[in-house]
Design a protein around this motif. Sequence first.
Motif, PDB file in Angstrom:
ATOM      1  N   ARG A 181       1.033  70.471  29.971  1.00 51.76           N
ATOM      2  CA  ARG A 181       0.300  71.734  29.231  1.00 51.76           C
ATOM      3  C   ARG A 181      -1.110  71.520  28.479  1.00 51.76           C
ATOM      4  O   ARG A 181      -2.018  72.030  28.639  1.00 51.76           O
ATOM      5  CB  ARG A 181       1.256  72.055  28.071  1.00 51.76           C
ATOM      6  N   ASP A 230      -3.616  70.862  31.348  1.00 51.04           N
ATOM      7  CA  ASP A 230      -4.159  72.183  32.018  1.00 51.04           C
ATOM      8  C   ASP A 230      -5.254  73.009  31.167  1.00 51.04           C
ATOM      9  O   ASP A 230      -5.896  73.519  31.550  1.00 51.04           O
ATOM     10  CB  ASP A 230      -2.958  73.018  31.964  1.00 51.04           C
ATOM     11  N   MET A 231      -5.248  72.480  29.844  1.00 50.02           N
ATOM     12  CA  MET A 231      -6.084  73.109  28.788  1.00 50.02           C
ATOM     13  C   MET A 231      -7.722  72.878  29.418  1.00 50.02           C
ATOM     14  O   MET A 231      -8.488  73.378  29.060  1.00 50.02           O
ATOM     15  CB  MET A 231      -5.987  72.732  27.260  1.00 50.02           C
ATOM     16  N   ILE A 277      -3.819  78.915  26.902  1.00 46.54           N
ATOM     17  CA  ILE A 277      -5.308  79.070  27.090  1.00 46.54           C
ATOM     18  C   ILE A 277      -5.753  80.334  26.786  1.00 46.54           C
ATOM     19  O   ILE A 277      -6.778  80.466  26.028  1.00 46.54           O
ATOM     20  CB  ILE A 277      -5.681  79.024  28.482  1.00 46.54           C
ATOM     21  N   LYS A 278      -5.006  81.489  26.644  1.00 42.32           N
ATOM     22  CA  LYS A 278      -5.223  82.769  26.069  1.00 42.32           C
ATOM     23  C   LYS A 278      -5.378  82.341  24.505  1.00 42.32           C
ATOM     24  O   LYS A 278      -6.238  83.110  23.694  1.00 42.32           O
ATOM     25  CB  LYS A 278      -4.219  83.865  26.436  1.00 42.32           C
ATOM     26  N   GLU A 279      -4.260  82.041  23.874  1.00 46.12           N
ATOM     27  CA  GLU A 279      -4.109  81.463  22.613  1.00 46.12           C
ATOM     28  C   GLU A 279      -5.478  80.917  22.123  1.00 46.12           C
ATOM     29  O   GLU A 279      -6.079  81.168  20.923  1.00 46.12           O
ATOM     30  CB  GLU A 279      -2.906  81.034  22.231  1.00 46.12           C
ATOM     31  N   THR A 330       3.654  79.052  28.711  1.00 44.34           N
ATOM     32  CA  THR A 330       2.944  78.654  29.877  1.00 44.34           C
ATOM     33  C   THR A 330       1.517  78.068  29.629  1.00 44.34           C
ATOM     34  O   THR A 330       0.700  78.350  28.621  1.00 44.34           O
ATOM     35  CB  THR A 330       3.054  79.635  30.851  1.00 44.34           C
ATOM     36  N   SER A 331       1.000  77.598  30.518  1.00 44.80           N
ATOM     37  CA  SER A 331      -0.397  77.035  30.365  1.00 44.80           C
ATOM     38  C   SER A 331      -1.416  78.255  30.256  1.00 44.80           C
ATOM     39  O   SER A 331      -2.420  78.376  29.293  1.00 44.80           O
ATOM     40  CB  SER A 331      -0.917  76.422  31.592  1.00 44.80           C
ATOM     41  N   GLU A 332      -1.118  79.381  31.047  1.00 46.69           N
ATOM     42  CA  GLU A 332      -2.145  80.500  30.824  1.00 46.69           C
ATOM     43  C   GLU A 332      -1.783  81.214  29.633  1.00 46.69           C
ATOM     44  O   GLU A 332      -2.799  81.622  28.829  1.00 46.69           O
ATOM     45  CB  GLU A 332      -1.567  81.648  31.971  1.00 46.69           C
ATOM     46  N   GLU A 333      -0.687  81.226  28.959  1.00 50.91           N
ATOM     47  CA  GLU A 333      -0.494  81.754  27.302  1.00 50.91           C
ATOM     48  C   GLU A 333      -0.997  80.871  26.279  1.00 50.91           C
ATOM     49  O   GLU A 333      -1.702  81.251  25.479  1.00 50.91           O
ATOM     50  CB  GLU A 333       1.173  81.767  27.162  1.00 50.91           C
TER      51      GLU A 333
END
Length: 276
Positions: free
Chosen positions: A272, A275-276, A240-242, A235-238
């Motif tokens: 994706r 979204d970053m 961005i966290k990475e 996901t985009s959230e995953e």
Amino acid sequence: MYKKEDYIEFMKRTQKPDFTYQDFASQFTCELFNATEWAEIFEDSGAKYVVLTSKHHEGFTLYPSTYSYSWNSMDIGPNINIIKELSDAVREKSMKFGIYYSLFEWFNRMYIDDKFHGFLQQNYVDNKMLPELKEIVKLFKPEVIWSDGEWEAPDAYWRSKEFLAWLYNDSPVHETVVANDRWGIASLCKHGDFYTCTDRFNPGTLQSHKFENAMTIDKMSWGHRDNTKLDDYFTSEELIKEIVSTIAINGNILINVGPTKYGTIEAIFADRLRDM
């Protein structure tokens, strides 16, 4: 994860009985490839550099290599110099351009023979790998050299020291280029302007030496797949966290997308990235 038998069954079901690996080349058509559109997606993601696979382990090059006759993107398939078109488009957007290059080739008879002789001879290196790698540097002047496929032989076989000495002293990019750490069996995480160590390398603690986390948006593949499910994508959230957890500990991140045979980046990958 899929097993070898799954791939064999898929090929039997979807391809003619006498299909060979070489037949993939004519299916790689790229009729919808637009380098400017790719560069715009990368720019929108905030990327500072782009690394294109110039040649993977099967030996097919994305430019008309002097050393890969009839097994390159100009002679068969797209009839396009993909590296030239994308490097121009990426630099037009003020991003750095890098090249991935696989040192070895699964099907190259010179390499197979060198391997059979315990890598005590270097016919493949002297007649294919080294001259082709130097040709790529001279033609496209990459700011990143991303070597791979080093794991079967020591750096002495690949003549890594000789190539890197040329790259940093006499090549047309000697003042700007950086290279990774994949230059022989014992080189990972030890030598290079940046370490890659393993795929998806994110050690979780502050690193004294610059490293790169090379990972994929598709959790299961570095290439395009027709059988992906939504859950197979980060996901985009995953993502961005990475990114944040990598940059915070002195890392760069190289995020892979798998284009289609038509030369397009699928909407979910573009989504994706943006979204970053």
